[in-house]
Write a protein that holds these residues in place. Structure first.
Motif, PDB file in Angstrom:
ATOM      1  N   THR A  25     -45.581   9.919  94.834  1.00 51.99           N
ATOM      2  CA  THR A  25     -45.895  11.196  94.184  1.00 51.99           C
ATOM      3  C   THR A  25     -44.695  11.719  93.400  1.00 51.99           C
ATOM      4  OG1 THR A  25     -47.492  11.736  95.898  1.00 51.99           O
ATOM      5  CG2 THR A  25     -46.666  13.556  94.584  1.00 51.99           C
ATOM      6  N   ALA A  52     -48.950  14.985  89.662  1.00 51.31           N
ATOM      7  CA  ALA A  52     -48.375  14.899  91.006  1.00 51.31           C
ATOM      8  C   ALA A  52     -49.409  15.273  92.060  1.00 51.31           C
ATOM      9  CB  ALA A  52     -47.160  15.802  91.117  1.00 51.31           C
ATOM     10  N   THR A  55     -52.009  12.432  92.267  1.00 49.61           N
ATOM     11  CA  THR A  55     -51.436  11.259  92.921  1.00 49.61           C
ATOM     12  C   THR A  55     -51.280  11.491  94.418  1.00 49.61           C
ATOM     13  OG1 THR A  55     -50.245  10.688  90.910  1.00 49.61           O
ATOM     14  CG2 THR A  55     -49.461   9.683  92.939  1.00 49.61           C
ATOM     15  N   TYR A  56     -50.824  12.679  94.800  1.00 47.23           N
ATOM     16  CA  TYR A  56     -50.657  12.990  96.213  1.00 47.23           C
ATOM     17  C   TYR A  56     -52.004  12.947  96.940  1.00 47.23           C
ATOM     18  CZ  TYR A  56     -49.283  15.364 100.465  1.00 47.23           C
ATOM     19  OH  TYR A  56     -49.062  15.676 101.783  1.00 47.23           O
TER      20      TYR A  56
END
Length: 103
Positions: A25, A52, A55-56
């Motif tokens: 991330t 971010a 993706t997390y």
């Protein structure tokens, strides 16, 4: 409840997975233009925050799927450790992502 080797091993595997998820991330956020001096409040940096967060979320789903997939073959002690490690790792990584460990 007594801690057993499989339970501790499961927790270590889950916590290591959280470390990888958080690392990926952060790498994606930096690659998208973020970094220590980035101004995430400006409209031009919304992409950094979105990439971010996306993706997390995906990394957490993959990690949860991995923990569930490993629970069956590794046995009951390991599955308890995987669940405990995933929950503790999620709490710690969310605290880190939300600025809980900063000054």
């Amino acid at each position: 409840m007594e801690l057993t080797r499989p339970m501790v091993a499961g927790a270590v595997v889950a916590l290591a997975g959280h470390g990888v998820a958080l690392g990926v991330t952060l790498a994606v956020a930096i690659a998208a233009g973020g970094g220590p001096d980035a101004d995430l409040d400006s409209g031009g940096r919304f992409g950094v925050l979105f990439s971010a967060a996306f993706t997390y979320g995906i990394a957490q789903l993959v990690l949860l799927w991995g923990c569930v997939a490993l629970s069956g073959p590794l046995g009951r002690g390991s599955s308890s450790g995987l669940v405990a490690g995933w929950v503790l790792g999620l709490a710690a990584s969310l605290s880190y992502v939300c600025g809980g460990f900063g000054p």
